[in-house]
Design a protein around this motif. Structure first.
Motif, PDB file in Angstrom:
ATOM      1  N   ALA A 283      28.519  25.784  -6.106  1.00  0.00           N
ATOM      2  CA  ALA A 283      29.413  25.072  -5.187  1.00  0.00           C
ATOM      3  C   ALA A 283      30.841  25.073  -5.703  1.00  0.00           C
ATOM      4  N   SER A 284      30.999  25.083  -7.028  1.00  0.00           N
ATOM      5  CA  SER A 284      32.352  25.076  -7.581  1.00  0.00           C
ATOM      6  C   SER A 284      33.088  26.373  -7.294  1.00  0.00           C
TER       7      SER A 284
ATOM      8  N   ASP B 104      24.373  19.747  -4.905  1.00  0.00           N
ATOM      9  CA  ASP B 104      24.168  19.218  -3.561  1.00  0.00           C
ATOM     10  C   ASP B 104      23.158  18.084  -3.518  1.00  0.00           C
ATOM     11  N   LEU B 105      22.194  18.073  -4.444  1.00  0.00           N
ATOM     12  CA  LEU B 105      21.206  17.001  -4.462  1.00  0.00           C
ATOM     13  C   LEU B 105      21.765  15.693  -5.011  1.00  0.00           C
ATOM     14  N   LEU B 106      22.987  15.725  -5.510  1.00  0.00           N
ATOM     15  CA  LEU B 106      23.579  14.536  -6.137  1.00  0.00           C
ATOM     16  C   LEU B 106      24.296  13.633  -5.136  1.00  0.00           C
ATOM     17  N   TRP B 107      23.910  13.670  -3.887  1.00  0.00           N
ATOM     18  CA  TRP B 107      24.495  12.732  -2.934  1.00  0.00           C
ATOM     19  C   TRP B 107      23.920  11.338  -3.169  1.00  0.00           C
TER      20      TRP B 107
ATOM     21  N   VAL C 118      27.593   9.310   3.064  1.00  0.00           N
ATOM     22  CA  VAL C 118      26.964  10.089   1.998  1.00  0.00           C
ATOM     23  C   VAL C 118      28.061  10.418   0.999  1.00  0.00           C
ATOM     24  N   ASP C 119      27.941   9.833  -0.164  1.00  0.00           N
ATOM     25  CA  ASP C 119      28.986   9.944  -1.180  1.00  0.00           C
ATOM     26  C   ASP C 119      28.649  11.079  -2.147  1.00  0.00           C
ATOM     27  N   TYR C 120      29.644  11.934  -2.408  1.00  0.00           N
ATOM     28  CA  TYR C 120      29.448  13.079  -3.300  1.00  0.00           C
ATOM     29  C   TYR C 120      30.279  12.955  -4.573  1.00  0.00           C
TER      30      TYR C 120
ATOM     31  N   ALA D  90      31.005  15.741  -7.384  1.00  0.00           N
ATOM     32  CA  ALA D  90      32.354  16.208  -7.692  1.00  0.00           C
ATOM     33  C   ALA D  90      32.645  16.117  -9.184  1.00  0.00           C
ATOM     34  N   LEU D  91      32.201  15.040  -9.817  1.00  0.00           N
ATOM     35  CA  LEU D  91      32.418  14.891 -11.260  1.00  0.00           C
ATOM     36  C   LEU D  91      31.668  15.969 -12.043  1.00  0.00           C
ATOM     37  N   ALA D  92      30.452  16.258 -11.611  1.00  0.00           N
ATOM     38  CA  ALA D  92      29.683  17.306 -12.282  1.00  0.00           C
ATOM     39  C   ALA D  92      30.324  18.669 -12.082  1.00  0.00           C
TER      40      ALA D  92
END
Length: 793
Positions: free
Chosen positions: A478-479, A537-540, A586-588, A592-594
């Protein structure tokens, strides 16, 4: 016009545009006798037009007229009266007192050195310059004993002011209806410019719909105005050089009132669709389609067989292509129930500036405004007068747009099906509101103010997101997806805040967008996440926008909850949507930090495979039906305990809180802050019991040594001993960060396929300290054993 729509007390019942026939065209810059007299009387206006010396904050008080005279001028078509009336909310000028209402209103003019950007000299330290300054004009209360609230102000600028928006000046007349035939030329002009000169718009269809699937049916509207020609075309594949328009609209509360294509009417409609049975918005769409030179139009109710579930599903899965290949999408902005409110009406006089024109070369009654009492002698010693623009607002007049704001006034934008239609088409005209709007990949235009300088999540931004990625044979992080990743996550929340008549359509109404991204990137779509970026993506997690509410995202009695129990627990589709001002999002932020430290990733989980009971028979099932979908992840796991502590859920690997071994060296260390845990059920409180069989699944582990003096960073090959405690080591800091899912065992797992888990939340642990003292025991056996394979449902 006197007496039309006026109450007994003399107050106008309604606005000007609602008292006129819809075909009315307003003449701009027209002045009544009262306003002509005002412009002749004001010395400050004369000096301003002549570029003569004016002091900053210099004021002038000029008599205007009574409230009744102002109202009459407003209703009779005076442009300046309309600006005064609207900014003063004219009906409030009346007191139901004949003596008070007959008093003369006065106008206060104030010179201000600020420029047309709205900025300039807030401390009033600079001299007034006519070329860039303005005159603030407002009505003042003549009744000192019975004060009214101060009216707002209008603003006057010289026409030559370089900071003004040139697109709003020079207009002579405008219709009061945005649906007027006169505005069709505006739409056609936008369309022609786009199709002839915009390269990005021409490429967009291939990006979102490379398969170029065709709708099974189209409405043939002909190339003239004969409504008898309207029929259903079912041999779409045989049409050479096919171009068609599409309609986005709302069915309203009574879909049965619409003429619909059904199995029983299919053959009849192939011969002719009865024009007299079509609603107004369909007729408007046909009119626009013909004006654009197109002969075909796609309307869902007439091109999908409404009583055939098979046909509905087949056509619904084509939406990426149907709208992606549309020559122009016509978005009818309001619901049928709102048609009586006539939201397409407007008064152009309160939107556009009133131009006070420069004097003629001969003396006239108007010439006094420009100081031409001795015109021949004044020519040699005075600069030529400049026309003045009187505006409803200070600064350059420009429109603004955001779907969040317009959703409150254009109900169409609150609909989930329309969301993907808006995203996928290469160009859209918004029709039926009080302004015409045009959105394509290269520009966003408003009919009065021209191009908007910035529009969040416009077609241009969507194009940039799609154009910035390409298919890859390797795993796409994703990055590395750049702008698309941010746009995707914004789209998720915007979509979740849209309404559906049937909540069971939540997945399929998003399928067109998913298919478009999948086609462009080559990635695999799995119930709202991307397989190749699963560790992010699973980190929502679910966050409530309301600051003082305990409404949960997964309350059993939540509206629509019964439709979500079959959704995979690891998908944000499992979270019931709360479509209200305090909706959950749904907070990401953890994702984003990862992603920020992706280069220092020591380990990341990956999806090895996935299973779906219907996939063998229907490959498209992954786009719209998520029941039974499971993913197998290569990862590390650890048992964990959940407990309440001071109102916060604490996650403890192996039953113990995450604390450094040398705790004394971390005086501010708080394990509850270092280990963030967000459970999906927002309704939980300290009185509720927490699961006793929780498990941690690792999605990503980041670790590095950083030399803060030399600004260098080295990834840690775990396990890696910390540097020795010496002078040089003082410059080195170490960071450990791991993220993942909180799970519990699946209650009814399939047999013979291994362990199955169900997600209940997410976590992130992060600690950073001098390398010589950091000493954290990680809960996972990285480097000591191979990853496990676990199933998530």
């Amino acid at each position: 016009m006197d007496g039309v729509g006026i109450q007994a007390n003399g107050i106008a019942q309604d606005r000007f545009e609602r008292l006129q026939p819809e075909e009315t065209v307003v003449s701009l810059n027209r002045l009544c006798k009262t306003c002509i007299n005002f412009t002749e009387t004001s010395q400050l206006l004369q000096k301003f037009s002549r570029h003569q010396k004016i002091k900053d904050l210099e004021e002038e008080l000029v008599g205007l007229c009574s409230a009744e005279e102002l109202r009459n001028g407003y209703l009779d078509g005076c442009h300046l009266c309309a600006l005064f009336w609207r900014v003063a909310d004219g009906q409030h000028l009346f007191r139901n007192d004949a003596e008070a209402d007959s008093q003369q209103l006065k106008v206060l003019l104030t010179a201000t050195a600020r420029d047309a950007s709205g900025e300039g000299d807030p401390l009033h330290q600079l001299p007034f310059v006519a070329a860039t300054g303005s005159l603030r004009i407002r009505l003042v209360n003549p009744d000192k004993e019975r004060p009214r609230s101060d009216a707002g102000s209008i603003e006057a600028y010289l026409e030559t002011n370089p900071s003004l928006n040139p697109d709003v000046s020079g207009k002579i007349e405008e219709p009061i209806s945005s649906k007027s035939d006169l505005k069709l030329s505006q739409i056609v002009g936008w369309y022609n410019q786009c199709t002839e000169t915009h390269e990005k718009c021409g490429r967009f269809s291939n990006m979102v719909a490379p398969s170029q699937q065709l709708p099974s049916r189209l409405l043939y509207v002909g190339d003239g105005n004969n409504d008898a020609d309207i029929r259903l075309e079912c041999n779409v594949q045989d049409i050479a050089t096919l171009e068609y328009a599409t309609l986005s609209h709302m069915w309203g509360n009574d879909p049965s009132s619409y003429v619909q294509l059904k199995q029983a009417t299919l053959e009849t409609f192939r011969k002719q669709v009865p024009a007299n049975a079509l609603p107004v918005k369909y007729k408007d769409a046909i009119r626009i389609t013909r004006a654009l030179g197109l002969r075909y139009l796609w309307i869902d109710s007439l091109c999908i067989i409404q009583d055939s579930p098979e046909d509905w599903k087949r056509e619904a899965l084509k939406m990426a292509a149907v709208y992606g290949c549309s020559a122009c999408n016509i978005s009818y902005t309001h619901a049928p129930s709102e048609e009586s409110s006539q939201k397409y009406l407007r008064d152009p006089r309160v939107i556009l500036p009133c131009r006070l024109r420069a004097a003629d070369a001969r003396p006239s009654r108007l010439s006094a405004f420009f100081g031409a009492d001795n015109l021949l002698s004044s020519r040699s010693r005075r600069p030529s007068p400049t026309a003045i623009l009187v505006q409803p607002v200070a600064g350059a007049i420009r429109a603004s747009w955001s779907t969040e704001a317009y959703r409150r006034v254009c109900s169409l934008l609150s609909r989930a099906w329309v969301f993907q239609e808006r995203i996928l088409c290469p160009r859209t005209v918004y029709y039926g509101h009080d302004r015409l709007l045009w959105d394509c990949c290269e520009t966003f235009n408003e009919e009065f103010t021209g191009r908007l300088p910035y529009v969040p999540r416009s077609k241009g931004q969507i194009y940039a997101a799609f154009a910035g990625v390409a298919q890859t044979q390797t795993q796409a992080l994703a990055s590395s997806l750049g702008h698309l990743d941010g746009q995707w996550k914004s789209m998720v929340n915007e979509y979740r805040n849209c309404h559906l008549t049937y909540e069971t359509d939540r997945a399929i109404a998003f399928a067109g967008i998913a298919r478009a991204v999948q086609s462009q990137t080559g990635m695999t779509y799995l119930a709202g996440i991307w397989k190749e970026a699963a560790h992010l993506d699973l980190l929502w997690c679910v966050m409530s926008r309301a600051s003082n509410t305990n409404k949960g995202a997964k309350l059993p009695d939540h509206d629509g909850r019964k439709h979500l129990t079959h959704m995979p627990s690891w998908s944000w589709f499992s979270v019931a949507c709360q479509v209200n001002p305090d909706h959950d999002v749904v907070d990401y932020s953890l994702s984003a930090l990862a992603a920020l430290r992706s280069k220092e990733t020591v380990y990341q989980a990956s999806i090895l495979s996935f299973s779906h009971p219907k996939m063998a028979d229907d490959p498209d099932v992954l786009l719209y039906d998520f029941e039974g979908l499971a993913i197998k992840i290569s990862t590390y796991t650890a048992p964990a305990k959940l407990k309440w502590e001071d109102g916060i859920v604490q996650l403890m690997p192996h039953g113990e809180p995450m604390r450094p071994k040398k705790l004394a060296k971390y005086p501010l260390y708080d394990p509850r802050m270092a280990m963030q845990c967000h459970l999906d059920d927002l309704s939980l409180n300290v009185m509720d019991e927490l699961p006793t069989n929780a498990n941690m699944i690792l999605l990503g582990f980041i670790a590095y040594h950083e030399n803060r003096k030399g600004a260098t960073r080295h990834i840690i090959e775990y396990p890696n001993p910390a540097p020795e405690d010496n002078d040089e080591a003082a410059d080195w800091w170490t960071r450990y960060q791991f993220t993942g899912l909180v799970t519990v065992p699946e209650q009814d797992p399939p047999t013979g396929q291994g362990d199955y888990w169900r997600r209940i939340g997410v976590y992130m642990y992060s600690v950073e300290a001098p390398s010589a003292v950091v000493d954290v025991k990680l809960p996972f056996d990285l480097g000591l054993k191979s990853p496990e394979e676990v199933w998530l449902r």
